[in-house]
Write a protein that holds these residues in place. Sequence first.
Motif, short mmCIF file in Angstrom:
data_model
loop_
_atom_site.label_atom_id
_atom_site.label_comp_id
_atom_site.label_asym_id
_atom_site.label_seq_id
_atom_site.Cartn_x
_atom_site.Cartn_y
_atom_site.Cartn_z
N ARG A 1 0.83 -1.20 0.00
CA ARG A 1 0.00 0.00 0.00
C ARG A 1 0.86 1.25 0.00
O ARG A 1 0.51 2.26 -0.65
N ALA A 2 1.99 1.23 0.70
CA ALA A 2 2.88 2.38 0.71
C ALA A 2 3.42 2.66 -0.70
O ALA A 2 3.50 3.82 -1.13
N ARG A 3 3.78 1.60 -1.42
CA ARG A 3 4.26 1.78 -2.80
C ARG A 3 3.17 2.37 -3.68
O ARG A 3 3.41 3.29 -4.47
N ILE A 4 1.96 1.82 -3.56
CA ILE A 4 0.85 2.30 -4.39
C ILE A 4 0.54 3.75 -4.10
O ILE A 4 0.35 4.56 -5.02
N ARG A 5 0.50 4.11 -2.82
CA ARG A 5 0.19 5.50 -2.45
C ARG A 5 1.26 6.46 -2.94
O ARG A 5 0.95 7.56 -3.43
N MET A 6 2.54 6.07 -2.82
CA MET A 6 3.62 6.94 -3.28
C MET A 6 3.60 7.06 -4.80
O MET A 6 3.78 8.16 -5.35
N ALA A 7 3.38 5.93 -5.50
CA ALA A 7 3.34 5.97 -6.96
C ALA A 7 2.20 6.85 -7.44
O ALA A 7 2.35 7.65 -8.37
N ASN A 8 1.04 6.73 -6.81
CA ASN A 8 -0.11 7.54 -7.19
C ASN A 8 0.17 9.02 -6.97
O ASN A 8 -0.16 9.86 -7.83
N HIS A 9 0.79 9.32 -5.84
CA HIS A 9 1.12 10.71 -5.52
C HIS A 9 2.07 11.31 -6.56
O HIS A 9 1.80 12.39 -7.12
N LEU A 10 3.16 10.63 -6.84
CA LEU A 10 4.17 11.19 -7.74
C LEU A 10 3.74 11.14 -9.20
O LEU A 10 4.16 11.97 -10.01
#
Length: 236
Positions: free
Chosen positions: A208-217
């Motif tokens: 989830r941390a990867r997905i949230r960071m990828a979505n943000h950037l």
Amino acid sequence: MSRTDQVVDGIKRMILDRELGPGDRLPVEKELAETLGVSRGSLREGVRALSILGIVDTRQGDGTYVTNLDPGRLLAPMGFVVDLQGDGSARPFHAVRRLLETEAAGLAAARITPEALADARDVLDQVDEILGHAPVDHDRFIETDIAFHRIVAAHTGNPVLTALIESLASRTVRERLWRGLHEEGAEQRTHGEHEAIWRALVAGDADRARIRMANHLLGVEESLPGVPDDAPDDTP
């Protein structure tokens, strides 16, 4: 090859061959010049070049020493290269940053400390205060953005990854990005995305941390000037 390059390559080879290590003092000027087969003037030029690269450090009246060869110090010049790029070159660099920070978020989810999570929470609370005043203080907002991402990157367990992210996400880059963001509510959206990343880190959920960071950037990347809405999506 110029004499200066000969010095640079020679001293680097001495380090690679472990004739010199982190913290070691270089041989005296006369001896080193003879070893490398160059004049003292060429030696000084080469040492200055190595100093700029963060490989050696000259101390007035004490001599020249190999630095600790920390990745952050050695990769710092790359940040200047990124800063030099015009707005039209921003997207390729940001795409690399996105890939690195996405993985960093996943790694940090398993390694970040309670103290670091508390520090990140303090940063996000500062953003609440910043967004509560109009107009938004963009200098402070950028500072908190840097601070939040830096906390995540610092807890990857990989100093090279941390240094690469630092060099790709300097204040100059952040300022350039925000100059190009004219969307209503961009600051609030960014804050919400940071909150989602923080919650994933608290939960220790790497995916989830990867997905949230990828979505943000990816959202930031798609907002860059000159990037069409239908640009190919190269999200990993």
